[in-house]
Write an enzyme that holds these catalytic residues in place. Structure first.
Site, PDB file in Angstrom:
ATOM      1  N   CYS A 104     -34.530  -1.494  12.532  1.00  0.00           N
ATOM      2  CA  CYS A 104     -33.440  -0.820  13.251  1.00  0.00           C
ATOM      3  C   CYS A 104     -33.995   0.374  14.017  1.00  0.00           C
ATOM      4  O   CYS A 104     -33.656   0.625  15.173  1.00  0.00           O
ATOM      5  CB  CYS A 104     -32.379  -0.307  12.278  1.00  0.00           C
ATOM      6  SG  CYS A 104     -31.803  -1.464  11.049  1.00  0.00           S
TER       7      CYS A 104
ATOM      8  N   CYS B  80       0.859  -1.198   0.000  1.00  0.00           N
ATOM      9  CA  CYS B  80       0.000   0.000   0.000  1.00  0.00           C
ATOM     10  C   CYS B  80       0.890   1.241   0.000  1.00  0.00           C
ATOM     11  O   CYS B  80       0.633   2.218  -0.718  1.00  0.00           O
ATOM     12  CB  CYS B  80      -0.891   0.024   1.230  1.00  0.00           C
ATOM     13  SG  CYS B  80      -1.860  -1.461   1.513  1.00  0.00           S
TER      14      CYS B  80
ATOM     15  N   CYS C 101     -27.348  -7.988  14.933  1.00  0.00           N
ATOM     16  CA  CYS C 101     -28.680  -7.421  15.175  1.00  0.00           C
ATOM     17  C   CYS C 101     -29.741  -8.193  14.397  1.00  0.00           C
ATOM     18  O   CYS C 101     -30.812  -8.479  14.913  1.00  0.00           O
ATOM     19  CB  CYS C 101     -28.729  -5.944  14.771  1.00  0.00           C
ATOM     20  SG  CYS C 101     -28.446  -4.796  16.133  1.00  0.00           S
TER      21      CYS C 101
ATOM     22  N   CYS D 144     -35.715   0.253  17.592  1.00  0.00           N
ATOM     23  CA  CYS D 144     -34.853   0.243  18.776  1.00  0.00           C
ATOM     24  C   CYS D 144     -33.979   1.490  18.837  1.00  0.00           C
ATOM     25  O   CYS D 144     -33.921   2.170  19.858  1.00  0.00           O
ATOM     26  CB  CYS D 144     -33.962  -1.001  18.786  1.00  0.00           C
ATOM     27  SG  CYS D 144     -34.829  -2.489  19.343  1.00  0.00           S
TER      28      CYS D 144
ATOM     29  N   ARG E 236     -21.668  -6.270  13.118  1.00  0.00           N
ATOM     30  CA  ARG E 236     -22.684  -5.778  14.065  1.00  0.00           C
ATOM     31  C   ARG E 236     -24.085  -5.877  13.456  1.00  0.00           C
ATOM     32  O   ARG E 236     -25.044  -6.285  14.104  1.00  0.00           O
ATOM     33  CB  ARG E 236     -22.345  -4.348  14.466  1.00  0.00           C
ATOM     34  CG  ARG E 236     -23.316  -3.643  15.368  1.00  0.00           C
ATOM     35  CD  ARG E 236     -23.361  -4.237  16.758  1.00  0.00           C
ATOM     36  NE  ARG E 236     -24.587  -4.985  16.961  1.00  0.00           N
ATOM     37  CZ  ARG E 236     -24.951  -5.571  18.093  1.00  0.00           C
ATOM     38  NH1 ARG E 236     -24.157  -5.540  19.147  1.00  0.00           N
ATOM     39  NH2 ARG E 236     -26.063  -6.205  18.196  1.00  0.00           N
TER      40      ARG E 236
ATOM     41  N   CYS F 231      -8.275  -2.106  -4.587  1.00  0.00           N
ATOM     42  CA  CYS F 231      -6.876  -1.714  -4.723  1.00  0.00           C
ATOM     43  C   CYS F 231      -5.978  -2.951  -4.786  1.00  0.00           C
ATOM     44  O   CYS F 231      -5.037  -3.016  -5.579  1.00  0.00           O
ATOM     45  CB  CYS F 231      -6.490  -0.839  -3.530  1.00  0.00           C
ATOM     46  SG  CYS F 231      -5.506   0.593  -3.979  1.00  0.00           S
TER      47      CYS F 231
ATOM     48  N   CYS G 115       2.435   3.109  -3.194  1.00  0.00           N
ATOM     49  CA  CYS G 115       1.689   4.161  -3.894  1.00  0.00           C
ATOM     50  C   CYS G 115       1.244   5.267  -2.951  1.00  0.00           C
ATOM     51  O   CYS G 115       1.307   6.441  -3.298  1.00  0.00           O
ATOM     52  CB  CYS G 115       0.463   3.568  -4.576  1.00  0.00           C
ATOM     53  SG  CYS G 115       0.854   2.417  -5.913  1.00  0.00           S
ATOM     54  N   HIS G 116       0.744   4.881  -1.772  1.00  0.00           N
ATOM     55  CA  HIS G 116       0.088   5.862  -0.893  1.00  0.00           C
ATOM     56  C   HIS G 116       1.040   6.495   0.104  1.00  0.00           C
ATOM     57  O   HIS G 116       0.641   7.419   0.822  1.00  0.00           O
ATOM     58  CB  HIS G 116      -1.066   5.196  -0.129  1.00  0.00           C
ATOM     59  CG  HIS G 116      -2.196   4.741  -1.006  1.00  0.00           C
ATOM     60  ND1 HIS G 116      -3.103   5.613  -1.579  1.00  0.00           N
ATOM     61  CD2 HIS G 116      -2.575   3.504  -1.410  1.00  0.00           C
ATOM     62  CE1 HIS G 116      -3.996   4.918  -2.287  1.00  0.00           C
ATOM     63  NE2 HIS G 116      -3.692   3.644  -2.203  1.00  0.00           N
TER      64      HIS G 116
END
Lengths: 264, 152
Positions: free
Chosen positions: A180, A79, A225, A183, A221, A117, A82-83
């Protein structure tokens, strides 16, 4: 402009101004009422998040830092090739994802962007979602936005996906038939058994969840749920989850990034 | 005007699922037992207190001194047997959405009109008819508004 405005009927101008002020005041109140999940935690868990030496999510960030600098794939590039230095180049990046990806005609989330990428530039295999590597890189990149405001792109191409996410947020699902919103909007601050219900602002992902004993993504997550309401969860990286993530990031616009957060 | 609503819920095609018992909603009540018999309050209490099956204490509190963490999203169950008739309780258990479409109370005896139900649970109600009757029988014993409610 001022002269043109002053020619309008005064009462109309005043009422427009008053309406604008009222709207502004209302949205300021709404903004003030937003709380990170951090606010619902006990002092011990808050202290764990605040102390980098105690925050287990920092281990994932360290995993990510090592991967950032490691060459991968046929390109032999890392990574960093390039970055460069992520602490500079990745500052603020996680705060504006999901973002529109023109080659897909759809938004991608940060995990998806990393894999684009890898496959396109590094010529390396995509990292499996929720793998230690995928979570590590996303955590390290997210950490570079810590303390910055969530700043979703102002991109009209995202509007239909925002609307899709909003529809999902309010769609009742599963055998227990909850949305969602029922709650996290209507009952935030209440208790489901012992657990306080937060407002569902994704400020700290990837985050270390004590229940998981691991660092994981927002989509993990979501899946928890959905299983809780006895619904069939969407897949990692699915258009539905990316739309929902996009909607929640828009909803949390301006709140501070906490990655890597700690949650119970 | 409250129309007499007849519910005959049968499952299309699903061999594994059993048809729900028919019931009649009348004046905000389901007066008749789903099984034709009275439920068992002791079994009902076990279902209400059991977090994986009844789930009641995730949202409600009630006379369960042995259960430490009870939810506060819904009215307490203490005194419910004095506040409501048997038929009103049964309707709220079977499908509270018939009383208030916005309720967060899950329908415990309904299999239609739901979205993305987990595959293993499709066509199955949260509780079966006997379990509904057991819970109704237990809730009817909660006449006392103070905690813990008195069982008869």
């Amino acid at each position: 402009m001022a002269r043109r405005r002053s020619r309008r009927p005064g009462s109309m101008w005043r009422s427009t101004l008053l309406a604008c002020l009222a709207l502004g005041a209302a949205s300021a109140v709404a903004q003030d009422a937003r709380k990170s999940g951090f606010a619902y935690m006990g002092p011990d868990t808050q202290a764990m998040q605040k102390d980098d030496l105690a925050n287990p999510g920092m281990l994932s960030a360290l995993d990510g830092e090592a991967l950032w600098n490691a060459p991968a794939g046929a390109s032999g590039k890392s990574c960093a090739s390039c970055h460069g230095d992520a602490t500079a180049s990745m500052k603020g990046v996680a705060a504006r994802y999901p973002a529109y990806e023109a080659t897909h005609n759809a938004p991608v989330d940060l995990a998806g962007r990393i894999n684009l990428c890898r496959e396109g530039n590094q010529q390396a295999p995509a990292l499996p979602r929720e793998s230690r590597e995928a979570i590590g890189l996303a955590t390290y990149i997210g950490q570079q936005s810590r303390g910055l405001s969530i700043a979703p792109p102002d991109d009209p191409r995202l509007t239909p996906f925002h609307e899709q996410g909003k529809a999902l947020y309010t769609q009742r699902m599963g055998q227990l038939n909850f949305s969602c919103a029922q709650c996290h909007d209507e009952n935030a601050g209440g208790h489901l058994g012992a657990a306080p219900i937060p407002q569902a602002h994704p400020t700290g992902y990837p985050l270390y969840r004590l229940e998981w004993q691991a660092t994981g993504s927002l989509q993990r997550r979501f899946r928890n749920c959905m299983a809780g309401v006895r619904a069939e969860p969407y897949s990692y990286g699915s258009p539905e989850f990316i739309a929902l993530e996009l909607y929640l990031m828009d909803r949390a616009k301006g709140m501070a990034v906490e990655t890597p957060a700690v949650r119970p | 005007m409250r129309a007499l609503v007849m519910f005959l819920a049968f499952l299309p095609g699903a061999a594994s699922a059993q048809a729900l018992a028919p019931y009649v909603i009348e004046h905000g009540e389901i007066r008749a037992s789903l099984t034709g018999k009275a439920g068992d309050p002791a079994r009902g209490r076990a279902i209400v207190g059991e977090r994986q099956k009844g789930l009641c204490l995730l949202c409600h509190s009630g006379p369960f001194p042995e259960e430490r963490f009870q939810g506060d999203l819904a009215p307490t169950l203490n005194g419910v047997g004095a506040r409501m008739s048997e038929g009103e309780i049964r309707l709220r258990m079977v499908d509270g959405g018939k009383v208030n479409p916005q309720t967060i109370m899950p329908a415990y005896y309904r299999v239609d009109g739901l979205t993305r139900v987990a595959p293993a649970l499709r066509g199955k109600p949260v509780l079966n008819a006997q379990e509904i009757e057991d819970v109704v029988a237990y809730l009817l014993t909660l006449k006392d508004g103070g905690a813990p409610g008195r069982m008869k």
